[in-house]
Design a protein around this motif. Sequence first.
Motif, PDB file in Angstrom:
ATOM      1  N   GLY A  31      -3.295  80.151 -36.998  1.00 29.86           N
ATOM      2  CA  GLY A  31      -3.189  81.016 -38.164  1.00 29.86           C
ATOM      3  C   GLY A  31      -1.762  81.536 -38.258  1.00 29.86           C
ATOM      4  N   ASP A  32      -1.632  82.843 -38.468  1.00 33.06           N
ATOM      5  CA  ASP A  32      -0.284  83.421 -38.547  1.00 33.06           C
ATOM      6  C   ASP A  32       0.137  84.076 -37.237  1.00 33.06           C
ATOM      7  OD1 ASP A  32      -1.898  85.639 -38.486  1.00 33.06           O
ATOM      8  OD2 ASP A  32      -1.183  86.502 -40.371  1.00 33.06           O
ATOM      9  N   ARG A  33      -0.560  83.756 -36.134  1.00 35.78           N
ATOM     10  CA  ARG A  33      -0.297  84.432 -34.857  1.00 35.78           C
ATOM     11  C   ARG A  33       0.868  83.834 -34.072  1.00 35.78           C
ATOM     12  NH1 ARG A  33      -5.797  83.994 -31.781  1.00 35.78           N
ATOM     13  NH2 ARG A  33      -5.688  81.902 -32.736  1.00 35.78           N
ATOM     14  N   LEU A  34       1.354  82.656 -34.473  1.00 36.30           N
ATOM     15  CA  LEU A  34       2.466  82.024 -33.772  1.00 36.30           C
ATOM     16  C   LEU A  34       3.511  81.550 -34.766  1.00 36.30           C
ATOM     17  CD1 LEU A  34       0.840  79.690 -31.060  1.00 36.30           C
ATOM     18  CD2 LEU A  34       1.996  81.871 -30.685  1.00 36.30           C
ATOM     19  N   VAL A  35       4.772  81.693 -34.386  1.00 34.91           N
ATOM     20  CA  VAL A  35       5.887  81.090 -35.118  1.00 34.91           C
ATOM     21  C   VAL A  35       6.124  79.717 -34.496  1.00 34.91           C
ATOM     22  CG1 VAL A  35       8.343  81.237 -35.647  1.00 34.91           C
ATOM     23  CG2 VAL A  35       6.926  83.302 -35.694  1.00 34.91           C
ATOM     24  N   ILE A  36       5.909  78.668 -35.276  1.00 31.06           N
ATOM     25  CA  ILE A  36       6.028  77.303 -34.771  1.00 31.06           C
ATOM     26  C   ILE A  36       7.412  76.760 -35.092  1.00 31.06           C
ATOM     27  CG2 ILE A  36       5.136  74.951 -34.927  1.00 31.06           C
ATOM     28  CD1 ILE A  36       2.419  76.159 -35.700  1.00 31.06           C
ATOM     29  N   ASN A  37       8.134  76.368 -34.039  1.00 31.29           N
ATOM     30  CA  ASN A  37       9.454  75.766 -34.165  1.00 31.29           C
ATOM     31  C   ASN A  37       9.304  74.289 -33.830  1.00 31.29           C
ATOM     32  OD1 ASN A  37      12.285  75.763 -34.574  1.00 31.29           O
ATOM     33  ND2 ASN A  37      12.662  75.998 -32.379  1.00 31.29           N
ATOM     34  N   ALA A  38       9.360  73.432 -34.832  1.00 31.10           N
ATOM     35  CA  ALA A  38       9.113  72.001 -34.649  1.00 31.10           C
ATOM     36  C   ALA A  38      10.410  71.304 -34.270  1.00 31.10           C
ATOM     37  CB  ALA A  38       8.534  71.402 -35.927  1.00 31.10           C
ATOM     38  N   ARG A  39      10.481  70.831 -33.021  1.00 32.64           N
ATOM     39  CA  ARG A  39      11.691  70.161 -32.564  1.00 32.64           C
ATOM     40  C   ARG A  39      11.733  68.738 -33.097  1.00 32.64           C
ATOM     41  NH1 ARG A  39      13.612  69.660 -26.316  1.00 32.64           N
ATOM     42  NH2 ARG A  39      13.383  67.420 -26.683  1.00 32.64           N
ATOM     43  N   VAL A  40      12.901  68.360 -33.595  1.00 32.80           N
ATOM     44  CA  VAL A  40      13.140  67.013 -34.117  1.00 32.80           C
ATOM     45  C   VAL A  40      14.092  66.320 -33.141  1.00 32.80           C
ATOM     46  CG1 VAL A  40      14.003  65.656 -36.051  1.00 32.80           C
ATOM     47  CG2 VAL A  40      12.830  67.835 -36.482  1.00 32.80           C
ATOM     48  N   ASP A  41      13.629  65.266 -32.490  1.00 33.14           N
ATOM     49  CA  ASP A  41      14.362  64.675 -31.375  1.00 33.14           C
ATOM     50  C   ASP A  41      15.176  63.434 -31.744  1.00 33.14           C
ATOM     51  OD1 ASP A  41      13.294  66.648 -29.836  1.00 33.14           O
ATOM     52  OD2 ASP A  41      12.154  65.358 -28.515  1.00 33.14           O
ATOM     53  N   THR A  42      15.412  63.205 -33.018  1.00 31.57           N
ATOM     54  CA  THR A  42      16.114  61.982 -33.406  1.00 31.57           C
ATOM     55  C   THR A  42      17.496  61.877 -32.765  1.00 31.57           C
ATOM     56  OG1 THR A  42      16.802  63.137 -35.429  1.00 31.57           O
ATOM     57  CG2 THR A  42      14.912  61.651 -35.592  1.00 31.57           C
ATOM     58  N   PHE A  43      18.264  62.969 -32.786  1.00 35.25           N
ATOM     59  CA  PHE A  43      19.614  62.906 -32.230  1.00 35.25           C
ATOM     60  C   PHE A  43      19.568  62.693 -30.708  1.00 35.25           C
ATOM     61  CE2 PHE A  43      20.104  65.377 -36.157  1.00 35.25           C
ATOM     62  CZ  PHE A  43      21.096  64.637 -36.794  1.00 35.25           C
ATOM     63  N   VAL A  44      18.587  63.304 -30.043  1.00 34.50           N
ATOM     64  CA  VAL A  44      18.420  63.114 -28.604  1.00 34.50           C
ATOM     65  C   VAL A  44      18.157  61.649 -28.281  1.00 34.50           C
ATOM     66  CG1 VAL A  44      16.920  63.648 -26.636  1.00 34.50           C
ATOM     67  CG2 VAL A  44      17.620  65.456 -28.179  1.00 34.50           C
ATOM     68  N   ARG A  45      17.405  60.994 -29.143  1.00 29.14           N
ATOM     69  CA  ARG A  45      16.999  59.610 -28.888  1.00 29.14           C
ATOM     70  C   ARG A  45      17.958  58.589 -29.483  1.00 29.14           C
ATOM     71  NH1 ARG A  45      14.492  61.611 -24.872  1.00 29.14           N
ATOM     72  NH2 ARG A  45      12.620  62.802 -25.376  1.00 29.14           N
ATOM     73  N   GLY A  46      19.129  59.023 -29.904  1.00 28.80           N
ATOM     74  CA  GLY A  46      20.162  58.089 -30.334  1.00 28.80           C
ATOM     75  C   GLY A  46      20.117  57.702 -31.795  1.00 28.80           C
ATOM     76  N   VAL A  47      19.334  58.403 -32.611  1.00 30.27           N
ATOM     77  CA  VAL A  47      19.280  58.128 -34.054  1.00 30.27           C
ATOM     78  C   VAL A  47      20.245  59.100 -34.732  1.00 30.27           C
ATOM     79  CG1 VAL A  47      17.816  57.980 -36.090  1.00 30.27           C
ATOM     80  CG2 VAL A  47      16.872  57.430 -33.829  1.00 30.27           C
TER      81      VAL A  47
END
Length: 246
Positions: A142-158
């Motif tokens: 619900g609204d009980r957590l702030v979700i920070n979605a990590r995007v790993d493209t740069f980590v994986r060489g994209v």
Amino acid sequence: MVTPSAAALRALHHGRSPGDPLVLPGPWDAASARVFEEAGYEALATPSAGIALSLGYEDGQVPPKLMFEAVARITRAVGVPVTMDAETGYGLTAEELVDRVLEAGAVGCNLEDSYEGKGSTGVLRDPHEQADWLARVREAAGDRLVINARVDTFVRGVADPERAIERARLYVASGADCVYPILAPPEAIPALRAGIEGPVNALAMPDGPSPRELGELGATRVTFGPGLLRRTMAALREIGDGLRRA
């Protein structure tokens, strides 16, 4: 002590001016968390790699029970909101993960979009599968957590920012409050900012732009990963060397 809320943490991400990003130091234990709170920071973000190092493990190898216990010690030590690096979710269901994060006292979490493995050994998850996972976490939280979605493209060489933007848009549509294109080069941040709706998290590096400069480039939120612990360890080495010479 008043328990911090996700609403308080979420509000800190909005209404920020360029050059004034939300700066979230990364405590690895209760003592470091208190130092950062006393320095005036409004919220904190635990780094999984920093906690792993402090516990004697490699990043990604901490047993979940120990990680949640470490985060709980941090949240009990301070009165500001704490968001937890929950890695890939530890194999828990969305409901189980939300319950464990909240039980640890955190009001936010990072979730990575790579399969297990670090650096070149990791594999990007299908973005639609990740978006579905994030949607389940949002539904459970619900609204009980702030979700920070990590995007790993740069980590994986994209290196193409458009690939990160495509993933970020899916994740925002699935309920993420913020997206985190980790290791995005500074020159890519303006394009990411232009292409992503909502807050964008940037990683501050020792030899890179300052948090203020990252904010001027378009970052809403700045974190440090295990960088602050590594700087502390370097200072301790100097102290140790000095004691031997004294």
